[in-house]
Write a protein that holds these residues in place. Structure first.
Motif, PDB file in Angstrom:
ATOM      1  N   SER B 319      30.359 -16.110  28.657  1.00 31.09           N
ATOM      2  CA  SER B 319      29.155 -16.024  29.490  1.00 31.09           C
ATOM      3  C   SER B 319      29.374 -16.745  30.822  1.00 31.09           C
ATOM      4  N   LEU B 323      30.481 -12.372  31.239  1.00 32.03           N
ATOM      5  CA  LEU B 323      30.675 -11.421  30.135  1.00 32.03           C
ATOM      6  C   LEU B 323      30.001 -11.982  28.883  1.00 32.03           C
ATOM      7  N   SER B 324      30.161 -11.307  27.760  1.00 29.47           N
ATOM      8  CA  SER B 324      29.604 -11.839  26.513  1.00 29.47           C
ATOM      9  C   SER B 324      30.700 -11.869  25.460  1.00 29.47           C
ATOM     10  N   GLY B 325      30.383 -12.469  24.326  1.00 31.50           N
ATOM     11  CA  GLY B 325      31.353 -12.542  23.233  1.00 31.50           C
ATOM     12  C   GLY B 325      31.843 -11.173  22.794  1.00 31.50           C
ATOM     13  N   LYS B 423      22.487  -8.533  36.152  1.00 29.75           N
ATOM     14  CA  LYS B 423      22.179  -9.295  34.944  1.00 29.75           C
ATOM     15  C   LYS B 423      23.022  -8.762  33.779  1.00 29.75           C
ATOM     16  N   GLY B 426      23.553  -9.609  27.582  1.00 27.46           N
ATOM     17  CA  GLY B 426      23.282 -10.554  26.495  1.00 27.46           C
ATOM     18  C   GLY B 426      24.241 -10.377  25.340  1.00 27.46           C
ATOM     19  N   PHE B 427      23.943 -11.063  24.271  1.00 29.77           N
ATOM     20  CA  PHE B 427      24.836 -11.031  23.112  1.00 29.77           C
ATOM     21  C   PHE B 427      23.983 -10.979  21.857  1.00 29.77           C
ATOM     22  N   MET B 428      23.921  -9.812  21.250  1.00 28.54           N
ATOM     23  CA  MET B 428      23.139  -9.648  20.020  1.00 28.54           C
ATOM     24  C   MET B 428      24.011  -8.884  19.044  1.00 28.54           C
TER      25      MET B 428
END
Lengths: 82, 614
Positions: B319, B323-325, B423, B426-428
């Motif tokens: 992040s 970026l995200s995981g 934006k 996110g990471f879900m």
């Protein structure tokens, strides 16, 4: 007693009392619904957000999901008073 | 009219669809692509008990028919009969995780609304039992109005019942087209909970094992340490385990070349066979063991459920660069090869994050760079120890991996501030339960990767190597003139040398980077070809490393290494990036920024090393 999921105690089961859908993007709201999150559903904070940030692990029903802090802040849970 | 009925496997992520697909079809699988997208199409054949054949297609996992990524889009379009290149399935097998019934039933209910013939495979029933759940499959079937079969795909249990149920639904009437679907899934969720509550007879607390492991694996201190150890073991194994099989392949290659030299008359065809095909292709195939070991670990980490935990742990770090995981999984795959890495990026929901991941994936040190790195490090870096158990050669190799990662971090940061600004998504992610992997499923995955690599070696790499051999061999140079300079390839390289000379590249290097546009590893076979064509009697048979050490300076060699950290020399990667981003704009951005970085960093390396008197 009701507070945001971000402030919930670890491993204490609560019930979702409300979700601030406005605080979430449409994609986030859709994914949360796909995870089965809704008012009245049982949730539990398995791993809180760390000191340096990173996601939280949350149990929704029988599945565990990773959620970032702002999403856990949008979820209000009711927990039985001790 | 199609004689063979098409059956689609559908379900939530982590329901065990692929395990069920493998159990039903075995090795009779075909991996292709849906037209226009890079989502892989996995199809296979199976037979019903009466001998009737069925074509089974394994669709990407999704939570609903409201897609948020390209692979989820394919699943929706296939079940609705709208996917180009795919006919409407005659029946659906909806795979549901028995231990997470409430959530998986919601998708079953949405799919039921389509009115298509369907069966529910209540998979991982053994896990549900381990959790203390008792499910009444008959009650569930009655509530849903469709057949429900319990299965344990990884143990091949329940397959006979599934085939019998499938024969039943395929005999029934087939509606012409799917009914309209409702996109608001909340009422499906409530109904799913009600049906699950009625069908589950007992439900004490569950998943004690997964929770216990997660307490350690996701721990803020222990978690990253475990991840670092896993990564270290993985990269060590790539080298340590591959030594013997690489020796076998080299032995086979040597034997083939010697046999050809001994039994064939000395002519053009013999030279082409030995120098162009056997040595050229052999110098690339030799890396098959390393690629397979890397994929073995990646498939194992995915099958056990650990890969998502790795993404969880990396999310904080990712992040920081926008970026995200989720991007961690494609980037890790890119250490084996950027092509599956870029394809894995399709699971990233956010288009900007997905694009950034695609653009930086070629910076991960893929296995095709290993031949180049291994030859140059062997030739120029002394095999001395710089600490207990740490060799200088290994340290330099590690440094090249780190240089790629740092380059990717910097590139992601700049891209997220400019071209892909916006934006993040996110990471879900669902954290699936841990489970013992099925070795058979891992082996099938490795076999598919090996086949793709060998096909590439037998087509692109062999074609380019043979073409280079021809271009470097003709016209034949007169006495006293170097063949590599007089030939057609040599003359083209002389033009490129003008541009590359300032960063320390010599004529042979300029020649090698041209065919290496097809694939990086070709640089090694190209140098081998050029030097063997130029070799005099004393040098013939000398290993490539020894020839390089005698001809190149250290700053030149280091500049060549730095070049390959960045240069996007892989046509397949560029082609996949073009398909994945639906046009040429982003692949061109990728090519330009990576070549610019390669030129600048090779130059800095060369000038610094020269100034230091190395």
């Amino acid at each position: 007693m009701s507070h945001s999921l971000a402030r919930a105690s670890r491993n204490v089961t609560g019930t979702v009392s409300s979700i601030d859908w406005e605080a979430l993007s449409p994609a986030e709201a859709r994914r949360l619904r796909e995870f089965g999150l809704d008012e009245g559903v049982e949730v539990e904070l398995v791993k809180p957000v760390g000191w340096l940030g990173g996601p939280a692990a949350v149990r929704i029903g029988r599945m565990t999901v990773a959620l970032r802090r702002h999403i856990t802040e949008a979820i209000k849970v009711a927990v039985p008073a001790e | 009219m199609n004689a063979v009925p098409l059956v689609a496997l559908v379900g939530n992520p982590n329901a065990g669809k692929t395990a069920l697909f493998n159990a039903l079809t075995g090795a009779r699988q075909k991996v292709g692509n849906y037209p226009g997208v890079t989502v892989e199409r996995h199809a296979g054949r199976m037979a019903l008990d009466d001998g009737r054949p069925i074509e089974l297609v394994d669709l990407p996992g999704t939570y609903s028919l409201d897609p948020s990524s390209p692979d989820e889009q394919v699943t929706r379009d296939v079940v609705l009969g709208k996917q180009a290149g795919e006919r409407l399935p005659d029946a659906l097998v909806v795979v549901a995780d028995a231990s997470n019934l409430e959530n998986h039933l919601r998708f079953v209910l949405q799919l039921r609304q389509l009115g298509r013939p369907m069966i529910v495979a209540l998979n991982m029933i053994d896990m549900a039992t381990r959790d203390g759940l008792t499910i009444d499959a008959d009650a569930l079937s009655a509530a849903l109005g469709v057949p429900v079969v319990t299965t344990v795909a990884v143990r091949k249990r329940g397959l006979d019942d599934l085939r019998a149920a499938l024969a039943g639904v395929l005999l029934g009437s087939r509606p012409a087209a799917p009914a309209e679907i409702e996109s608001d899934i909340r009422h499906f969720q409530r109904e799913a909970r009600r049906i699950a509550a009625d069908a589950i007879v007992e439900q004490p607390g569950g998943r004690a094992f997964t929770r216990g492991v997660d307490r350690v694996v996701l721990h803020p201190v222990a978690g990253p340490l475990i991840l670092a150890t896993v990564m270290l073991v993985m990269f060590q194994a790539v080298y340590a385990w591959s030594e013997a099989p690489i020796g076998w392949i080299e032995g086979l290659q040597g034997w083939l070349a010697e046999s050809a030299a001994a039994y064939l008359p000395e002519n053009f065809l013999r030279d082409l066979l030995i120098e162009g095909i056997i040595n050229g292709v052999g110098s690339v195939v030799v890396f098959l063991p390393q690629i397979l070991i890397l994929f073995f670990f990646i498939l194992l980490l995915e099958a056990t459920g650990y890969m998502v935990r790795a993404a969880f742990l990396m999310d904080r770090l990712m992040s920081g660069i926008g970026l995200s995981g989720r991007a961690f999984i494609p980037l890790l795959s890119s250490f084996a090869c950027a092509i599956p890495g870029i394809m894995a990026a399709r699971s990233i929901d956010d288009p900007r994050e997905r694009l950034t991941t695609i653009l930086i994936a070629p910076l991960m040190t893929c296995s095709a760079r290993l031949p180049v790195y291994a030859v140059l490090i062997g030739a120029f870096i002394p095999a001395i120890s710089v600490g207990p158990g740490i060799g200088l050669q290994g340290l330099v190799l590690f440094g090249l991996y780190v240089a790629g990662i740092l380059g990717a971090i910097a590139a992601a940061f700049v891209l997220r501030m400019t071209a892909t600004r916006g934006k993040g998504g996110g990471f879900m992610m669902e954290l699936p339960r841990y489970q013992l992997p099925s070795i058979r499923d891992v082996l099938i995955g490795m076999w598919q990767r090996a086949w793709l690599f060998l096909r590439r070696a037998g087509t692109i790499i062999m074609g380019v190597t043979v073409a280079l051999w021809l271009l470097a061999s003709y016209p034949v140079a007169p006495e006293g003139v170097k063949q590599s300079e007089y030939s057609i390839a040599g003359r083209v390289a002389s033009g490129l040398e003008v541009v590359l000379k300032p960063i320390g590249f010599n004529h042979e290097m300029s020649l090698a980077v041209i065919p290496a546009m097809a694939a990086r590893e070709v640089a090694v076979s190209a140098l081998q070809t050029v030097y063997s064509i130029d070799a005099d009697a004393d040098e013939e048979g000398q290993a490539l490393g020894a020839q390089l050490a005698a001809r190149w300076s250290l700053p030149t060699a280091l500049a060549f290494l730095a070049w390959f950290v960045f240069a996007p020399q892989c046509l397949s990667t560029i082609a996949v990036a073009r398909r994945e981003t639906n046009g040429w704009k982003w692949p061109i951005v990728m090519i330009v920024y990576l070549f610019a970085a390669a030129y600048v960093f090779a130059g800095i390396t060369f000038w610094t090393a020269t100034a230091l008197g190395l």
